[in-house]
Design an enzyme around this catalytic site. Sequence first.
Site, PDB file in Angstrom:
ATOM      1  N   ASN B 149       0.804  -1.219   0.000  1.00  0.00           N
ATOM      2  CA  ASN B 149       0.000   0.000   0.000  1.00  0.00           C
ATOM      3  C   ASN B 149       0.839   1.272   0.000  1.00  0.00           C
ATOM      4  OD1 ASN B 149       0.689  -1.149   2.532  1.00  0.00           O
ATOM      5  ND2 ASN B 149      -0.614   0.322   3.575  1.00  0.00           N
ATOM      6  N   GLN B 177      -4.904  -3.583  -2.220  1.00  0.00           N
ATOM      7  CA  GLN B 177      -4.387  -2.512  -3.071  1.00  0.00           C
ATOM      8  C   GLN B 177      -4.277  -2.915  -4.534  1.00  0.00           C
ATOM      9  OE1 GLN B 177      -4.108   0.520  -2.471  1.00  0.00           O
ATOM     10  NE2 GLN B 177      -4.137   0.598  -0.234  1.00  0.00           N
ATOM     11  N   SER B 197     -11.197  -5.013  -0.854  1.00  0.00           N
ATOM     12  CA  SER B 197     -11.990  -4.025  -0.129  1.00  0.00           C
ATOM     13  C   SER B 197     -12.617  -3.044  -1.119  1.00  0.00           C
ATOM     14  CB  SER B 197     -11.083  -3.277   0.847  1.00  0.00           C
ATOM     15  OG  SER B 197     -11.794  -2.226   1.433  1.00  0.00           O
ATOM     16  N   GLY B 198     -13.905  -2.782  -0.940  1.00  0.00           N
ATOM     17  CA  GLY B 198     -14.638  -1.972  -1.903  1.00  0.00           C
ATOM     18  C   GLY B 198     -14.164  -0.538  -2.047  1.00  0.00           C
ATOM     19  N   HIS B 199     -13.820   0.099  -0.925  1.00  0.00           N
ATOM     20  CA  HIS B 199     -13.553   1.535  -1.015  1.00  0.00           C
ATOM     21  C   HIS B 199     -12.214   1.854  -1.680  1.00  0.00           C
ATOM     22  CE1 HIS B 199     -10.734   2.344   2.444  1.00  0.00           C
ATOM     23  NE2 HIS B 199     -11.109   1.115   2.728  1.00  0.00           N
ATOM     24  N   THR B 235     -26.450  -9.697   8.684  1.00  0.00           N
ATOM     25  CA  THR B 235     -27.341  -9.209   7.638  1.00  0.00           C
ATOM     26  C   THR B 235     -26.538  -8.606   6.493  1.00  0.00           C
ATOM     27  OG1 THR B 235     -28.939  -8.721   9.349  1.00  0.00           O
ATOM     28  CG2 THR B 235     -29.309  -7.676   7.203  1.00  0.00           C
ATOM     29  N   CYS B 322       4.866  11.559  12.154  1.00  0.00           N
ATOM     30  CA  CYS B 322       3.916  12.529  12.676  1.00  0.00           C
ATOM     31  C   CYS B 322       2.488  12.342  12.190  1.00  0.00           C
ATOM     32  CB  CYS B 322       4.388  13.921  12.357  1.00  0.00           C
ATOM     33  SG  CYS B 322       5.720  14.402  13.438  1.00  0.00           S
TER      34      CYS B 322
END
Lengths: 301, 397
Positions: B149, B177, B197-199, B235, B322
């Site tokens: 990633n 990724q 992963s969809g997003h 669900t 940071c």
Amino acid sequence: MWDYSEKVLELFYNPINQGTIDDPQEPDVAVVYGEVGSIACGDALRLHLKIQQSTDSILDARFQTFGCTSAIASSSALTEIIKGKTLDEALHITNQDIANFLGGLPEAKMHCSVMGQEALEAAIYKYRGIEVEHHEDDDGTLVCTCYGISEKKIRRAIAENRLTTVEQVTNYVKAGGGCGSCLADIEDILLEIQHSAESVKVAPALALDKEQSTQALPYPSTPLTNLQKITLIQQVIDTEVRPLLLADGGDVSLHDVEGDRVLVKLQGACGSCPSSTETLKYAIEAKLKDLVLPSLIVEAI
Amino acid sequence: MVTYLDNNATTRIDPDVLAAMLPYLSELYGNPSSMHSFGGQVGAAIETAREQVAALLGAEPTEIIFNSCGSEGNNTAIHAALAAQPEKRHIVTTAVEHPAILAVCKHLEKRGYTVTYLSVDGRGELDLMELEAAMTGGTALVTTMYANNETGVIFPVEQIGAIAKAYGAAYHVDAVQAVGKVPIDLSTSPIDLLTLSGHKLHAPKGIGALYVRKGFRFRPFLLGGHQERGRRAGTHNVPGIVALGKAAELAQIHLAHVQREAELRDLLECGILTTIPDTVVNGGGALRLPNTTNIGFKYIEGEAILFMLNREGICASSGSACTSGSLDPSHVLTAMGLPYTILHGSIRFSLSRYTTEAEIRQVLAVMPEIVERLRALSPFNNDQAEWLQERDLAVAT
Ligand code: FES
């Protein structure tokens, strides 16, 4: 994204006093810099001071910072705060003063303000010829090897900022922010300090009590921890010694404690007084021997 | 106007995806588990989505289990693989995995498993000999990412899988990724389990899928309902599933044009490298995703760069201490053995099919000044390179 104050962002985007100071090679002017941090740690600050020697005051201050938004803003703030101050006044500046000037810092970024305060100390100590490394490592078993943080530094951050959790210690001095293997040690230090806080509160009262009677010495029955010793010395100087000196137009400030050596700086009339050795020996050392520890030796810097 | 170059963090929802899912957020609200026809039409939409996702992966629809996200997929895969071979107590993974893998492995170490964390070299690549050497008959699972990633470096999953198979271990791939950015064909692959992963591919957050090869002994992670043929209770997130299906269909079409993304990425990379001294592409020598570049700007710190970019309306990401909220620099760049001069000042730009050339040119226009300003503030610079190098080494050893 961090929630920074307006002031932090303003000083980050438009920093004031960045850069170095050229030595003008003039009489009565000294240029010096102090440095803390490293590229390995992820932040570093080099603070440059231009000092008027006769008045012991800061004519100009500039910074070079490798670090994040708040590290840059803290450095810039620091230079603004200390300009025009005497070195002694500057030594009293805490990391909290820097954070306050910035309208606060996220707690996780407090170590940036600590870095500012340390660089200031480093610069002044260097000017005064005091070994900074020695000062740092004195009593300094390394607690956090990831960031090279000594026990002394952790104790100081805890005391000055009244820290109560391991997470706060990490936020203020970074110790524990790496592999985490030192977290238990930090917790031990915190517990020990919390434990001894009570006896620190009791000790000065005990000392004053004994002072009034003329009997045997009031030394606490258990040996003092370093922090207790320093706190007690500071209290005795503030309540017992300074009022006397101030009445004579002089002053004294505690500079450092190295083992049994108490380093003080005499000011005003005392600094130039021909009998300052007497002042040291009788007014200050005797009091400290009496009220803190009989083995203490006072020296002027 | 925002120039969004942080697509490895998350992507915008494709308008067609949004259109596809919207009815399932309004009038088509039936529960696919219900027996009546109102629920039935929703059930049909789920099966369509399953086909769409399977098609993108070269899998069969029955091999797809819908779930909530990549972390769930990774957790499930590891637990499923271990449960299938309870007598084996060894796991092999890499030092540069996502925390959703590393944290589970650390947790399992406390439960008596041994875990081998394979190292990567300066280009972010694995040494397959090291993998071979780590494998034993007691290895239950090999789990590696498809593509990193942070750097975009692609691992040789087919070869890794072949080695895993030779030792009778299950092979899981965290492809969060990679899906939609590189062609994946699971029909001929040694991969047993694969997470997506969809997003990350223009579907909304909160929907993901786990591929489980047909015949693989699967033990469910989430119990309690018969959804997903008893393999994942809970669900169905119907709008999310429909969206993921549509996103998978669009990703497949887009794969044909992914070269354009790579060209824009290269434009950005070359532009920065040629106009700004002391910059390096982390993992630049390796095979990488077409959309990712991770650039190290020496002598300055990543968060400061991000804030300067942010003021110009440019969103990127930094693996620096940071930004992540932790004080340690990115574990991926650290594992690559990069010197501290680069480690703290690295920025990840990740593109998507929406990225335009104008946006890349905007970054190229502002970047030199940002770097110059921060370097002017820094006490370190090229003059001290040698000294710093020594110091780096001293600290590293
Ligand atoms: S030793 Fe303190 S964090 Fe590693």
